[in-house]
Design an enzyme around this catalytic site. Structure first.
Site, PDB file in Angstrom:
ATOM      1  CB  THR A 319      -6.734   5.750  -2.653  1.00 15.35           C
ATOM      2  OG1 THR A 319      -6.978   7.158  -2.586  1.00 15.35           O
ATOM      3  CG2 THR A 319      -5.248   5.509  -2.516  1.00 15.35           C
ATOM      4  CG  HIS A 371       7.683  -5.749   5.839  1.00 19.22           C
ATOM      5  ND1 HIS A 371       7.768  -7.044   5.402  1.00 19.22           N
ATOM      6  CD2 HIS A 371       8.800  -5.128   5.366  1.00 19.22           C
ATOM      7  CE1 HIS A 371       8.887  -7.223   4.705  1.00 19.22           C
ATOM      8  NE2 HIS A 371       9.527  -6.058   4.661  1.00 19.22           N
TER       9      HIS A 371
END
Length: 400
Positions: A319, A371
């Site tokens: 993006t 994560h």
């Protein structure tokens, strides 16, 4: 001959759609392949066109109604003449100016009329390229693009007439189905993933010098395709994804899915919301192919013509908030992907280089990652790899 107008066939991931706008009303003449209705789904807005010359006999599903895949939404009468002209003699007999107004209005197509009203434009100022000088949707879009300063004037003047001094005006507009879905997915991404963001910065001088040296030749050789920065980032990300497969993976329940290909989504801002069309097999794409495909995505995104097939899949997303002036941000994951790269504004800053202070065009990079799937070490090394490749573009060609 009566023909059933049906909603398009939705893919398995889309349960239903909503009738957004009827561009034609019962009794109004339609030409073959002319846009008659927009149907909004969770992902895109689909256009339904007239199957032949004729008129809409009956609208079965009105604006705002929910429709299923291939459900009948209207009855079309092929070959029938419009009922509107029957009132024409009375209008002509009443007054000559009224006939002139009707003629001018007929020159503006339904889609073009909607754009004109939304942007507060004067149809008389827009040159028409359609049949008999008619104004098409593309004419209005070109007018807005080429003369951005002309549009705000009527819009700014209107509220002064109707709003009393000191009045606090509010406008409540229902959220579109597409924007509501985007909002839901963004919230879910933050709630369901262990999202973390790591930052770095890249010296854009090598890429900018390379682009400056070859941009004219590149455009000439590749048929007008311009050399931008996004293709360098796509190719750098592709190489980094090959080196760090976990960043290119996704989570499906308790399974980790590793993809043996690189399909990179590129976020495109449109009036209807943020869309992420996907570049397929970027490892085999050239810089020119990447630039041409992204330009096509942007054009079709502004025109509302991106299809579901353009946005399905994707193993990684890029993006670019820098085009709007963003200096730094934290991009949100695009589930089920496990990472997203955020580009930002190129800003000249004093940097220490070999003990000397130099003014360099710097860009902050942000990598948000899940994560649960990616360790901090992998995320940092992935981002450093992109940085190294961009600061020495020859490494992408030499695969080192």
């Amino acid at each position: 001959m009566s023909i059933d107008i049906k909603a398009p066939t939705f893919p398995e991931s889309v349960a239903d759609g909503t009738v957004a706008t009827w561009h034609k009303q019962p009794g109004e003449a339609c030409s073959a392949d002319e846009l008659i209705v927009d149907i909004e789904t969770d992902k895109v807005v689909l256009e339904v066109v007239a199957p032949a010359d004729g008129v809409i006999k009956e609208i079965v599903k009105g604006e705002g109604d929910t429709v299923l895949s291939e459900e009948v939404i209207a009855i079309f009468e092929a070959g029938a003449a419009a009922s509107a002209p029957a009132a024409a003699p009375a209008a002509e007999a009443a007054a000559a100016p009224a006939a002139e107004v009707t003629t001018d209005a007929d020159k503006v197509g339904p889609a073009a009329r909607k754009l004109i009203e939304e942007n507060g434009l004067d149809a008389a100022q827009i040159p028409g390229t359609g049949k008999n000088g008619g104004i098409t949707k593309e004419d209005v879009q070109n007018f807005l693009k080429n003369k951005p300063a002309a549009a705000p004037a009527p819009v700014a003047a209107a509220p002064v007439v109707n709003v009393a001094a000191g009045e606090r005006v509010e406008k409540r507009v229902p959220m579109t189905r597409l924007r509501a879905t985007i909002a839901k997915r963004l919230v879910e991404a933050q709630q369901n993933a262990a999202m973390l963001t790591t930052y770095n910065e890249v010296n854009m001088k090598p890429v900018m010098e390379l682009r400056k040296q070859y941009k004219d030749l590149f455009e000439k050789v590749h048929g007008g395709t311009r050399l931008g920065f996004m293709s360098f980032f796509v190719k750098a990300a592709t190489e980094a994804l090959k080196r760090f497969p976990a960043v290119n993976a996704s989570i499906d329940g308790n399974d980790m899915v590793y993809h043996g290909y690189q399909d990179i989504g590129v976020a495109v801002s449109t009036d209807r919301g943020l869309m992420v069309p996907v570049l397929r097999d970027t490892d085999s794409m050239s810089l020119a192919e990447v630039e041409a495909t992204i330009a096509d995505f942007g054009k079709r995104g502004r025109e509302g013509k991106l299809g579901m097939e353009d946005m399905q899949g994707g193993t990684f997303t890029i993006t670019n908030g820098g085009v709007f002036g963003s200096l730094m941000s934290t991009p949100i994951l695009n589930p089920p992907q496990t990472a997203i790269l955020g580009m930002h504004k190129i800003q000249e800053r004093p940097m220490a280089v070999n003990g000397q202070v130099e003014i360099l065009p710097m860009m902050y990079l942000a990598l948000s990652y899940d994560h649960r799937m990616i360790d901090g070490k992998e995320a940092v090394q992935f981002l450093v790899t992109i940085k190294d490749l961009l600061e020495d573009p020859a490494r992408m060609l030499l695969d080192v």
